[in-house]
Design an enzyme around this catalytic site. Sequence first.
Site, short mmCIF file in Angstrom:
data_model
loop_
_atom_site.label_atom_id
_atom_site.label_comp_id
_atom_site.label_asym_id
_atom_site.label_seq_id
_atom_site.Cartn_x
_atom_site.Cartn_y
_atom_site.Cartn_z
N ASP A 143 29.54 31.10 33.32
CA ASP A 143 29.46 30.76 34.97
C ASP A 143 28.18 30.63 35.60
OD1 ASP A 143 29.84 31.06 37.57
OD2 ASP A 143 31.02 32.91 37.54
N LYS B 231 28.30 26.84 44.56
CA LYS B 231 27.20 27.17 45.36
C LYS B 231 26.25 25.90 45.87
CE LYS B 231 27.79 31.92 45.39
NZ LYS B 231 28.07 32.96 44.38
N PHE C 174 30.53 39.18 38.11
CA PHE C 174 31.39 38.75 39.43
C PHE C 174 31.61 37.11 39.19
CE2 PHE C 174 31.57 36.67 43.45
CZ PHE C 174 32.29 37.63 44.10
C1 LIG Z 1 29.51 33.29 44.24
C2 LIG Z 1 30.15 33.38 42.73
C3 LIG Z 1 31.29 32.86 42.36
C4 LIG Z 1 32.39 32.63 43.48
O1 LIG Z 1 32.08 31.62 44.14
P1 LIG Z 1 33.03 31.60 45.63
O2 LIG Z 1 32.60 29.99 46.07
O3 LIG Z 1 32.51 32.51 46.31
O4 LIG Z 1 34.38 31.50 45.27
C5 LIG Z 1 31.60 32.95 40.88
N1 LIG Z 1 30.87 33.34 40.13
C6 LIG Z 1 29.51 33.74 40.47
C7 LIG Z 1 28.74 33.88 39.32
C8 LIG Z 1 29.26 33.77 41.74
O5 LIG Z 1 27.87 34.04 41.96
#
Ligand SMILES: *Cc1c(COP(=O)(O)O)cnc(C)c1O
Length: 403
Positions: free
Chosen positions: A223, A252, A138
Amino acid sequence: MHSLIELEYQYGAHNYEPLPVILTRGEGVYVWDDEGKRYLDMMSAYSAVSHGHCHPDIVKALTQQASKLAIVSRAFYTDKLGQFLEKICEMTGLEKALPMNTGAEAVETALKAARKWAYTVKGVSQDKAEIIACEGNFHGRTIAIVGMSSEAQYRSGFGPFPAGFKIIPYGDAAALERAITPNTAAFLVEPIQGEGGIIIPPAGYLKQCAEICRKNRVLFICDEIQTGMGRTGKFLACEHEGVKPDGVILGKALGGGLLPVSAFVCREEVMNVFTPGDHGSTFGGNPLAAVVGMAAFNVLTKEKLVAKSAELGEYLLKRLQKIDSKLIKDVRGKGLFVGVEIDPRFYSAREICLRLLKEGILSKETHHTVIRLAPPLVITKQQLDTVVDTLAQVLKIAEKEVA
Ligand SMILES: *Cc1c(COP(=O)(O)O)cnc(C)c1O
């Protein structure tokens, strides 16, 4: 249905299915609903609220800066951005940072940097660059990013997608080695798959991947939007294996639970591919976000939240593993990033989340079968005890109903 829920339903897109609770206030690990009922937040907005709701130090930084200077765009310098970028580099051990707002934007930034690096530094021929990502990933919701997704619903109805992405199984370093070609620009990976269901890869996986990337001159990009900022008991989850990526994506919790703040951080050689006009964001790196981001780092350090996450996470995991219930299929996690997998023969994870909600505990299922327990890192041992006791009780009652 409650009129406020109806209002959202009538005027909003139905792209979410929230649990039926209307939150009006938050403080630390707690939030309150419109009737004054208190809940322990075990979700913390998918880890965006790792510092707890409305942390006073971060609120103070925000309000002070808000009344001084908030948004100027990157057309001008500010007295705050440089310090923020320096701090991000210091914390990640990398050389340069590019500030954005949401996670998806920072991922897009990483993809653009990797592609341009492939063309201008590695020497890949035009439009041939490939990026490798993992099954179950994700990375956000833009067209390019859902194009990399293996989740049918995330893609369905949104094509066509950009070319140049390859998907390999997660946790399989040999598959990475096989997938690499002379055109490979980067391997993009989550150290632990969050939305994928709190999936922890085999020990040594990240280290092996980093080594394979180094050997093949492929950028290794983590990520850490959800796993970073102390969530898993280290500042970055890749530190558990002593791995130093070429690029790291933060988001985040970088916004201290108050603002969307994200960044792509990488080695100088990679970031130097950007020249003025190549890439940007109106809001990225604004002084308000910079000050909030710095406050988020300062609170992390001052309150030793990374060490707390490690210690309390271990405690939580041990206590959860002692719950004796046939409804639990698996309990796994690192730091305060824990998944409780519910046996789908008996209940959906959402049903258990609904029952926890009634008992004053907020959580959210991921991947239908997993209850995510990722509280603000400021949580105490006693509060975790309450969560485990309540969960055990809820499962006991639920188990009787299917006996
Ligand atoms: C939440 C998340 C995203 C996307 O972040 P947004 O602020 O919702 O665009 C990307 N990568 C990971 C691993 C995430 O948990």
